[in-house]
Enzyme design. Structure first.
Site, PDB file in Angstrom:
ATOM      1  N   GLU A 175       6.036  12.983  11.759  1.00 16.06           N
ATOM      2  CA  GLU A 175       6.962  13.928  11.099  1.00 16.06           C
ATOM      3  C   GLU A 175       8.063  14.579  12.088  1.00 16.06           C
ATOM      4  O   GLU A 175       7.707  15.036  13.096  1.00 16.06           O
ATOM      5  CB  GLU A 175       6.500  14.910  10.202  1.00 16.06           C
ATOM      6  CG  GLU A 175       7.383  15.575   9.277  1.00 16.06           C
ATOM      7  CD  GLU A 175       6.691  16.555   8.327  1.00 16.06           C
ATOM      8  OE1 GLU A 175       7.234  17.155   7.341  1.00 16.06           O
ATOM      9  OE2 GLU A 175       5.336  16.922   8.539  1.00 16.06           O
ATOM     10  N   LYS A 194      11.738  13.962   2.206  1.00 12.23           N
ATOM     11  CA  LYS A 194      10.381  14.583   1.750  1.00 12.23           C
ATOM     12  C   LYS A 194      10.694  15.229   0.306  1.00 12.23           C
ATOM     13  O   LYS A 194      11.675  15.649   0.003  1.00 12.23           O
ATOM     14  CB  LYS A 194       9.960  15.576   2.934  1.00 12.23           C
ATOM     15  CG  LYS A 194       8.508  15.875   2.432  1.00 12.23           C
ATOM     16  CD  LYS A 194       8.281  16.772   3.822  1.00 12.23           C
ATOM     17  CE  LYS A 194       6.791  17.167   3.628  1.00 12.23           C
ATOM     18  NZ  LYS A 194       6.460  18.065   5.121  1.00 12.23           N
ATOM     19  N   CYS A 251       3.600  13.908   4.941  1.00  9.42           N
ATOM     20  CA  CYS A 251       2.535  14.853   5.275  1.00  9.42           C
ATOM     21  C   CYS A 251       2.265  15.682   3.839  1.00  9.42           C
ATOM     22  O   CYS A 251       1.350  14.903   3.108  1.00  9.42           O
ATOM     23  CB  CYS A 251       3.303  15.925   6.186  1.00  9.42           C
ATOM     24  SG  CYS A 251       2.167  17.284   6.850  1.00  9.42           S
ATOM     25  N   SER A 297     -13.427  39.797  33.310  1.00  5.54           N
ATOM     26  CA  SER A 297     -14.246  40.829  33.327  1.00  5.54           C
ATOM     27  C   SER A 297     -16.005  40.751  33.113  1.00  5.54           C
ATOM     28  O   SER A 297     -16.460  41.797  33.344  1.00  5.54           O
ATOM     29  CB  SER A 297     -13.998  41.649  32.132  1.00  5.54           C
ATOM     30  OG  SER A 297     -14.193  40.977  30.906  1.00  5.54           O
ATOM     31  N   ASP A 351     -15.347  37.189  26.130  1.00  4.08           N
ATOM     32  CA  ASP A 351     -13.870  36.948  25.894  1.00  4.08           C
ATOM     33  C   ASP A 351     -13.410  36.189  27.007  1.00  4.08           C
ATOM     34  O   ASP A 351     -12.773  35.183  26.926  1.00  4.08           O
ATOM     35  CB  ASP A 351     -13.210  37.771  25.265  1.00  4.08           C
ATOM     36  CG  ASP A 351     -13.734  38.453  23.782  1.00  4.08           C
ATOM     37  OD1 ASP A 351     -14.208  37.627  23.318  1.00  4.08           O
ATOM     38  OD2 ASP A 351     -13.384  39.575  23.744  1.00  4.08           O
ATOM     39  N   SER A 352     -13.307  37.021  28.109  1.00  7.07           N
ATOM     40  CA  SER A 352     -12.468  36.220  29.325  1.00  7.07           C
ATOM     41  C   SER A 352     -13.557  35.354  29.887  1.00  7.07           C
ATOM     42  O   SER A 352     -12.763  34.114  30.403  1.00  7.07           O
ATOM     43  CB  SER A 352     -12.379  37.571  30.312  1.00  7.07           C
ATOM     44  OG  SER A 352     -13.782  37.974  30.907  1.00  7.07           O
TER      45      SER A 352
END
Length: 721
Positions: A49, A118, A179, A359, A363-364
């Site tokens: 698209e 579309k 789409c 850290s 997360d890190s």
């Protein structure tokens, strides 16, 4: 239609990594895809698209320049011999009678056959198509469209068909979807196939969300089975300038079975999926599908435009056999999706790598592992012979002769691209420092260990000097909660300041050009709850995990221990999540994230799902949670729900400045486009919370608020709150 029995048709769909407004690059990739389709013997090439301007142009679609340059690209495609003798289907934005449409332009041998607009726009999730485009509201209607002179000179056409029509070749009939028309309950492929279309081409811009890939599988196979057709799904892939990553997975299905499936994630900018098939298999299926025959016989006439060509393969060959849909776990999606997004952003930003405050926490560590996964994918692509990826890598690191070594190539690339730093204070533990150093060593990042206490004390000293000698203290040392929070935040914010200093100067130290992009490390659950310091390490240039839950991140790290042989992740997973911003006790961490938040990460995921996905306010959330867990005490559930909404409300200001993050989770609180909410709340929620209290006191557990309204339970005069 039945001139050539048992003839093999050949068609192609394309996955392209386009970039908004990069008309030069977009043209090059489209042309390359056409070359590859022709080389495979294909007689029809369909692309994703809005592939000419790029899907993510956003308000640039309002600019006349965007349409003008799109026509210029189309003119070059029409005039290039590469596009001859194959039907080409490309996407762009076109204005017709003063209205802007998202369209497909279908052409063959310098002639535009049809411009198909579309008909059903997408406005949910991260999509806002009706902000720029208007849907074509006249099904099965075709009008004349006047071509701009630059194109008319090439095609020798002044007017071409514009609207909803089928394309009739000499041996088949083709229909089109764009789409959202596949996702909609009233999919346009149904009428097109009932009117005779045997092949449907869908051009899409579908972005990645965790666990979404099977939705595409189900939609495509259902369409090709129910409509008894060949369904060609062409999708974008990559970061084209937005927070989303388009997920590829271009595929071709016939009668409910897959003939070809492309990759979901990858670093190649152009990928082709091609299928050869017997059209007689479609006709045989339709002949025995009796209820479909009745529906087809009663359908309205569909306008057709003719193409004087055949779809029979240009090079012959055997028809594709059916294949299975490739499965992928969420952990692998996390390893690959954000990694590809990081690579696209890095190579297109002009920067020289990433800086990550490491850290020693989940997360890190997740961000570091994703960056390492990116380096592994780069190494694999180069080993597979991708000169394009190698050229991009050389450009990023500023070394036109660089080649990764045969052994430990990913680790060597990571040493060039990822700079990590553990920023410890007197409140940090030896455990997290060791974990960060061990992980950095295993992935090969440029790593530093620094102590920031001097900077923290200097900032506090300035405050003390200004206010006349009063010294703020942690609660553990006799201070108030306000003092404690302020002292925690100073540490967190200094880490962000140092991150940007290192990011701007680390390559200068190494005599390399450019700078580093700072990677943020906040997850979706903490963003939802507001459990982060504004402008700390949750801030950065981009965030690969900002829309991923802590639960999924832990599963991803467990997967990565074996996948990438990163044994350092095991001790990170075993440690309780902690910010390490308050004093240690006997050398041990006493602060934990879940205790500070007043809720678990699992509960946060539940709150996020109910709030966003199921559209629950406080009362509906309480009712749903008590219904899902009858053993829970209503008063406990009410307390948790109230606490969540209170904290969500008072921390709402943090959500508005979240670092641009990879979109992966459908309950993300991203304020940019995905989750539009008020900026200022009344955190007391008096009316709503009192409604909850009434049900707690009555021990009444109905399943949903609509049932209450219909039963009259809420019809009595409400008490004033």
């Amino acid at each position: 239609m039945k001139e050539a029995m048992a003839s093999v048709f050949c068609v192609s769909g394309c996955t392209l990594n386009q970039w908004a407004l990069d008309f030069t690059g977009n043209y090059r990739r489209i042309l390359e895809s056409i070359k590859r389709a022709k080389a495979a013997g294909s007689k029809f090439r369909s692309g994703p698209e809005l592939e000419i301007p790029g899907y993510g142009c956003a308000d640039h679609f309002f600019e006349n320049d965007t349409e003008l340059h799109s026509w210029e690209v189309l003119a070059k495609l029409l005039d290039d011999p590469t596009t001859f003798d194959i039907i080409c289907d490309v996407g762009m934005a076109v204005q017709h009678q003063g209205v802007l449409y998202n369209v497909r332009v279908i052409f063959l041998n310098k002639k535009i056959l049809l411009i198909r607009p579309k008909m059903i726009l997408c406005d949910d999730g991260n999509y806002r198509e009706s902000r720029w485009f208007t849907p074509w509201c006249r099904p099965k209607v075709v009008e004349d469209f006047s071509l701009p002179p630059m194109v008319a000179r090439i095609t020798e056409q002044s007017r071409v068909p514009f609207g909803d029509a089928l394309l009739e070749t000499r041996d088949s009939v083709i229909g089109f979807e764009i789409c959202e028309e596949l996702w909609n309950p009233d999919s346009t492929n149904v009428d097109a196939c009932l009117a005779g279309a045997e092949i449907i081409f869908n051009s899409s811009g579908s972005y990645h969300e965790l666990r979404k890939r099977d939705l595409i599988r189900d939609l495509v196979t259902s369409a090709s089975l129910k409509s008894a057709c060949v369904y060609v799904f062409s999708n974008l892939r990559g970061c084209d300038g937005e927070r989303v990553y388009y997920q590829g997975l271009s595929n071709i299905s016939m009668n409910g079975k897959f003939l070809a499936v492309g990759r979901q994630f990858g670093l190649d900018e152009v990928e082709i999926v091609t299928a050869k098939f017997f059209v007689e298999d479609i006709r045989a299926k339709r002949a025995t599908f009796r209820s479909r025959g009745i529906a087809s016989a009663s359908t309205c006439t569909y306008p057709r435009v003719k193409a004087d060509t055949y779809l029979v393969s240009a090079i012959g060959g055997l028809a594709n056999s059916a294949i299975e849909w490739p499965e992928m776990d969420a952990e692998e999606e996390i390893a690959k999706g954000p990694a590809c997004w990081l690579w696209d952003y890095l190579r297109r930003s002009g920067q020289g790598g990433f800086f990550l405050p490491l850290s020693g926490g989940v997360d890190s560590a997740s961000v570091a592992t994703i960056a390492y996964s990116m380096c592994s994918m780069i190494d694999e692509a180069i080993r597979a012979g991708s000169q394009e990826v190698l050229a991009d890598l050389r450009m990023v690191i500023g070394d036109q002769k660089y080649v990764p070594p045969e052994e430990n190539g990913a680790k060597h690339i990571c040493q060039k691209l990822l700079f990590t730093c553990y920023m410890g204070t007197e409140n940090s533990s030896g455990t997290t420092k060791a974990a960060a150093s061990s992980l950095a060593a295993q992935i090969g990042s440029n790593h530093q260990n620094i102590i920031i206490d001097t900077a923290v004390k200097a900032i506090i000293a300035i405050f003390v000097a200004v206010i006349g000698g009063r010294i703020p203290k942690f609660q553990a040392h006799g201070g108030t909660p306000r003092e404690d929070l302020a002292l925690q935040n100073v540490q967190a914010r200094i880490r962000m300041l140092l991150s940007y200093l290192f990011a701007q100067l680390m390559l200068w130290v190494k005599d390399r050009p450019g700078g580093l992009l700072v990677l943020a490390t906040g997850n979706v659950d903490e963003a939802l709850r507001g459990y982060l310091t504004k402008y700390d390490c949750s801030s950065g240039d981009i965030n690969p995990i900002g829309s991923i839950s802590k639960t999924d991140l832990k599963s991803f790290l467990k997967y990565s221990v074996d996948k990438f042989n990163l044994t350092a992740l095991s001790c990170i997973l075993d440690a309780p999540p902690t910010a390490e911003l308050t004093p240690l006790k006997d050398g041990q961490v006493v602060q934990t994230d879940e205790a500070d938040m007043g809720m678990t990460y699992a509960e946060l995921s539940t709150f996020g799902r109910l709030r966003k996905q199921l559209c629950c306010g406080p009362l509906a959330m309480y009712l749903r949670m008590t219904a899902e867990d009858p053993s829970a005490r209503p008063a406990d559930v009410a307390k948790k729900v109230k606490h969540f909404f209170k904290m969500y409300s008072i921390n709402r200001h943090k959500t508005t400045i979240l670092t641009p993050a990879y979109h992966a989770e459908s309950y993300s609180p991203d304020d940019n486009r995905f989750d539009h909410r008020p900026f200022l709340y009344n955190p007391q929620w008096k009316w709503q919370f009192k409604s909850i209290d009434r049900y707690v006191s009555q021990m009444t557990l109905p399943t949903n608020p609509r049932a209450l309204l219909s039963s009259g339970s809420l019809s009595r005069k409400p008490e004033l709150v």
